[in-house]
Scaffold this motif. Structure first.
Motif, mmCIF file in Angstrom:
data_model
loop_
_atom_site.group_PDB
_atom_site.id
_atom_site.type_symbol
_atom_site.label_atom_id
_atom_site.label_comp_id
_atom_site.label_asym_id
_atom_site.label_seq_id
_atom_site.Cartn_x
_atom_site.Cartn_y
_atom_site.Cartn_z
ATOM 1 N N PRO A 1 0.850 -1.203 0.000
ATOM 2 C CA PRO A 1 0.000 0.000 0.000
ATOM 3 C C PRO A 1 0.877 1.242 0.000
ATOM 4 C CG PRO A 1 0.000 -1.052 2.162
ATOM 5 C CD PRO A 1 0.701 -1.990 1.237
ATOM 6 N N ALA A 2 0.433 2.275 -0.686
ATOM 7 C CA ALA A 2 1.210 3.506 -0.786
ATOM 8 C C ALA A 2 0.971 4.357 0.458
ATOM 9 C CB ALA A 2 0.833 4.278 -2.047
ATOM 10 N N LYS A 3 1.784 4.129 1.473
ATOM 11 C CA LYS A 3 1.695 4.900 2.706
ATOM 12 C C LYS A 3 3.109 5.136 3.223
ATOM 13 C CE LYS A 3 -0.938 1.939 4.793
ATOM 14 N NZ LYS A 3 -1.740 1.260 5.846
ATOM 15 N N PRO A 4 3.313 6.136 4.086
ATOM 16 C CA PRO A 4 4.650 6.384 4.623
ATOM 17 C C PRO A 4 5.230 5.149 5.293
ATOM 18 C CG PRO A 4 3.183 8.211 5.131
ATOM 19 C CD PRO A 4 2.325 7.116 4.555
ATOM 20 N N LEU A 5 6.558 5.108 5.385
ATOM 21 C CA LEU A 5 7.214 3.907 5.867
ATOM 22 C C LEU A 5 6.789 3.527 7.281
ATOM 23 C CD1 LEU A 5 9.189 1.875 4.679
ATOM 24 C CD2 LEU A 5 11.018 3.015 5.921
ATOM 25 N N ASP A 6 6.500 4.509 8.118
ATOM 26 C CA ASP A 6 6.023 4.177 9.469
ATOM 27 C C ASP A 6 4.785 3.305 9.399
ATOM 28 O OD1 ASP A 6 8.077 5.560 10.593
ATOM 29 O OD2 ASP A 6 6.909 7.353 11.073
ATOM 30 N N GLY A 7 3.908 3.613 8.450
ATOM 31 C CA GLY A 7 2.703 2.811 8.282
ATOM 32 C C GLY A 7 3.003 1.417 7.767
ATOM 33 N N LEU A 8 4.024 1.296 6.898
ATOM 34 C CA LEU A 8 4.402 -0.022 6.398
ATOM 35 C C LEU A 8 5.046 -0.865 7.498
ATOM 36 C CD1 LEU A 8 5.877 0.956 2.902
ATOM 37 C CD2 LEU A 8 3.592 0.093 3.417
ATOM 38 N N VAL A 9 5.867 -0.213 8.320
ATOM 39 C CA VAL A 9 6.497 -0.933 9.427
ATOM 40 C C VAL A 9 5.442 -1.384 10.430
ATOM 41 C CG1 VAL A 9 8.102 -0.731 11.369
ATOM 42 C CG2 VAL A 9 8.713 0.233 9.149
ATOM 43 N N ALA A 10 4.409 -0.542 10.633
ATOM 44 C CA ALA A 10 3.361 -0.882 11.602
ATOM 45 C C ALA A 10 2.601 -2.142 11.203
ATOM 46 C CB ALA A 10 2.398 0.291 11.751
ATOM 47 N N ARG A 11 2.626 -2.503 9.921
ATOM 48 C CA ARG A 11 1.959 -3.726 9.464
ATOM 49 C C ARG A 11 2.697 -4.973 9.915
ATOM 50 N NH1 ARG A 11 2.823 -4.332 4.428
ATOM 51 N NH2 ARG A 11 0.973 -5.481 3.773
ATOM 52 N N LEU A 12 3.965 -4.805 10.270
ATOM 53 C CA LEU A 12 4.809 -5.943 10.613
ATOM 54 C C LEU A 12 4.739 -6.219 12.111
ATOM 55 C CD1 LEU A 12 7.912 -4.920 8.479
ATOM 56 C CD2 LEU A 12 5.919 -6.251 7.780
ATOM 57 N N THR A 13 4.903 -7.445 12.466
ATOM 58 C CA THR A 13 4.812 -7.826 13.879
ATOM 59 C C THR A 13 6.128 -8.440 14.349
ATOM 60 O OG1 THR A 13 3.926 -9.996 13.280
ATOM 61 C CG2 THR A 13 2.331 -8.231 13.739
ATOM 62 N N GLY A 14 6.321 -8.413 15.659
ATOM 63 C CA GLY A 14 7.449 -9.105 16.266
ATOM 64 C C GLY A 14 8.791 -8.528 15.902
ATOM 65 N N SER A 15 9.779 -9.402 15.808
ATOM 66 C CA SER A 15 11.168 -8.986 15.620
ATOM 67 C C SER A 15 11.412 -8.346 14.259
ATOM 68 C CB SER A 15 12.094 -10.190 15.799
ATOM 69 O OG SER A 15 11.789 -11.196 14.845
ATOM 70 N N ARG A 16 10.617 -8.714 13.260
ATOM 71 C CA ARG A 16 10.824 -8.148 11.925
ATOM 72 C C ARG A 16 10.641 -6.635 11.945
ATOM 73 N NH1 ARG A 16 7.804 -11.013 7.046
ATOM 74 N NH2 ARG A 16 9.328 -12.592 7.659
ATOM 75 N N GLN B 1 10.852 -4.675 14.515
ATOM 76 C CA GLN B 1 11.889 -4.101 15.372
ATOM 77 C C GLN B 1 13.197 -3.945 14.609
ATOM 78 O OE1 GLN B 1 12.093 -6.661 18.783
ATOM 79 N NE2 GLN B 1 10.020 -6.169 19.483
ATOM 80 N N ARG B 2 13.549 -4.933 13.812
ATOM 81 C CA ARG B 2 14.792 -4.848 13.039
ATOM 82 C C ARG B 2 14.737 -3.713 12.026
ATOM 83 N NH1 ARG B 2 14.359 -10.553 13.058
ATOM 84 N NH2 ARG B 2 13.479 -10.513 10.948
ATOM 85 N N LEU B 3 13.604 -3.547 11.368
ATOM 86 C CA LEU B 3 13.490 -2.479 10.375
ATOM 87 C C LEU B 3 13.529 -1.102 11.038
ATOM 88 C CD1 LEU B 3 10.850 -4.092 8.014
ATOM 89 C CD2 LEU B 3 13.253 -3.666 7.520
ATOM 90 N N ARG B 4 12.923 -0.970 12.210
ATOM 91 C CA ARG B 4 13.011 0.306 12.928
ATOM 92 C C ARG B 4 14.455 0.606 13.324
ATOM 93 N NH1 ARG B 4 8.276 -2.015 15.114
ATOM 94 N NH2 ARG B 4 6.377 -0.863 14.507
ATOM 95 N N ALA B 5 15.189 -0.411 13.707
ATOM 96 C CA ALA B 5 16.594 -0.222 14.066
ATOM 97 C C ALA B 5 17.412 0.221 12.844
ATOM 98 C CB ALA B 5 17.166 -1.515 14.648
ATOM 99 N N LYS B 6 17.096 -0.331 11.678
ATOM 100 C CA LYS B 6 17.797 0.070 10.458
ATOM 101 C C LYS B 6 17.533 1.537 10.127
ATOM 102 C CE LYS B 6 17.821 -4.562 8.421
ATOM 103 N NZ LYS B 6 17.282 -5.444 7.360
ATOM 104 N N LEU B 7 16.300 1.983 10.308
ATOM 105 C CA LEU B 7 15.978 3.385 10.069
ATOM 106 C C LEU B 7 16.703 4.296 11.053
ATOM 107 C CD1 LEU B 7 12.155 3.071 9.343
ATOM 108 C CD2 LEU B 7 13.951 3.639 7.707
#
Length: 382
Positions: A160-175, A177-183
């Motif tokens: 879906p075309a939404k800001p990355l925070d919204g895309l990360v919010a779709r993910l659960t668990g460690s996945r 968390q890892r992407l937030r750490a990369k940002l």
């Protein structure tokens, strides 16, 4: 041009490149009125592509007008190998093909295009590659009265075309968390993203391609990306597209130096990253380049009101980190009833080639990556 009139509709076949060039204004207007249009059907992209890759005498562009207003178009060209075929303009460097239909006149336009294509394809098969499942070309396929066949083509991934925070919010668990750490890593280093204005596009494309070559050095870069005709095409087309809002070039700076550059394209409902270049030193600094680029493209897609953020062609494993939807492009074959044997021959040729590719991939697993790199364009993260 030749014409065939049905009521107030006029169907013409444009074979002259000068005439196609003169269509820019009304073509762009039709492109904006077609919700399924992708950036690869824009006049800027196609006109520039023909300058770099087209062959004299091969242009076959169907045009439908109602009371003088352009309401439908099919950008095609004639090839003779491996048999006479009408194929899309744009070639292998274009990720999607579609016809253009005015949303308010789609029924009239597709019917007229069907009649015009029937006449234009008197002696050949129509082979439409990389057609999205919801493309306007599907309407043409559905109304085709002759022989036809629907095959699968490239696999694409969509978000879906939404800001990355919204895309990360779709993910659960460690996945997630890892992407937030990369940002956070990108932010901590102080990488700055800047969109390039239209007058600086030529220099920015040169920087992007230099970084692209550097990142793939000794790792199997797509040879087309190193050719002058490809560079010239990008400079011409993207300069126009940045001006009309259907493309964006973004440079990423660290300490005042450009360390990455990305080209994104957008039109209709769709936006996506097309090509990027990154200094290998970013990976040494533990920067996840694909996440950094995706953040910018996702924001651009959201800001421009798109609905789909496409990762374009390719089913690379890294894309699954974002839990995308898999969409398979289609290959549509059309022919007059009397040419059905020719269509079936083309169908069998495609099947033989696909089986050969799959055999090579099965025997040599590394060939899967090489095939992707050499037959499709690198996109975000590839």
């Amino acid at each position: 041009m030749t014409a065939d009139r049905a009521g107030s509709l006029t169907v013409t076949l444009c074979r002259d490149f000068g005439e196609f060039g003169a269509l820019a204004g009304e073509w762009d207007a039709l492109h904006r009125r077609c919700a399924t249009a992708t950036p690869f059907q824009s006049h800027a992209w196609l006109h520039s592509w023909w300058i770099s890759y087209g062959q004299e005498g091969r242009l076959r562009v169907l045009l439908v007008r109602r009371s003088g207003r352009l309401i439908g178009a099919a950008p095609l060209m004639l090839v003779h190998r491996p048999m006479p075929l009408l194929v899309p303009m744009g070639g292998a460097i274009s990720d999607f093909f579609d016809i253009l239909l005015d949303e308010e006149e789609a029924g009239y336009a597709v019917g007229a295009l069907q009649r015009g294509l029937d006449r234009a394809a008197r002696h050949c098969v129509v082979d439409l590659r990389e057609v999205r499942p919801d493309a306007s070309a599907q309407l043409l396929f559905g109304r085709w009265p002759g022989a036809r066949s629907r095959l699968t083509d490239s696999t694409c991934m969509e978000l879906p075309a939404k800001p990355l925070d919204g895309l990360v919010a779709r993910l659960t668990g460690s996945r997630g968390q890892r992407l937030r750490a990369k940002l956070r890593r990108v932010e901590a280093l102080g990488v700055e993203a800047r969109k390039i204005p239209q007058d600086r596009v030529p220099a920015a494309i040169g920087t992007l391609l230099r970084l692209h070559e550097l990142q793939w050095r000794d790792r199997g870069v797509n040879p087309e990306h190193l050719r002058a005709r490809f560079s010239d095409h990008l400079v011409r087309s993207v300069s126009r597209m940045v001006g009309d809002g259907t493309a964006a070039v973004t440079e990423f700076r660290l300490g005042g130096e450009v360390v990455a550059a990305n080209l994104s394209l957008q039109s209709g409902q769709l936006a996506g990253g097309y090509l990027y270049g990154a200094d290998p030193g970013l990976r040494e600094r533990k920067v996840d380049v694909s996440t950094m680029l995706l953040r910018e493209v996702a924001q651009q897609a959201s800001d421009t009101g798109r609905e789909v953020l496409s990762l374009l062609r390719g089913a690379e494993q890294y894309k699954n980190h974002w839990q995308p939807v898999t969409v398979v492009n289609q290959r549509l074959l059309l022919a007059r009833p009397g040419l059905e044997p020719l269509l079936r021959l083309r169908e069998s040729q495609v099947a033989v080639r696909e089986r050969a590719v799959e055999t090579v991939k099965a025997r040599f697993p590394a060939a899967r990556d090489w095939h992707e790199r050499l037959t499709t364009l690198p996109v975000i993260g590839r």
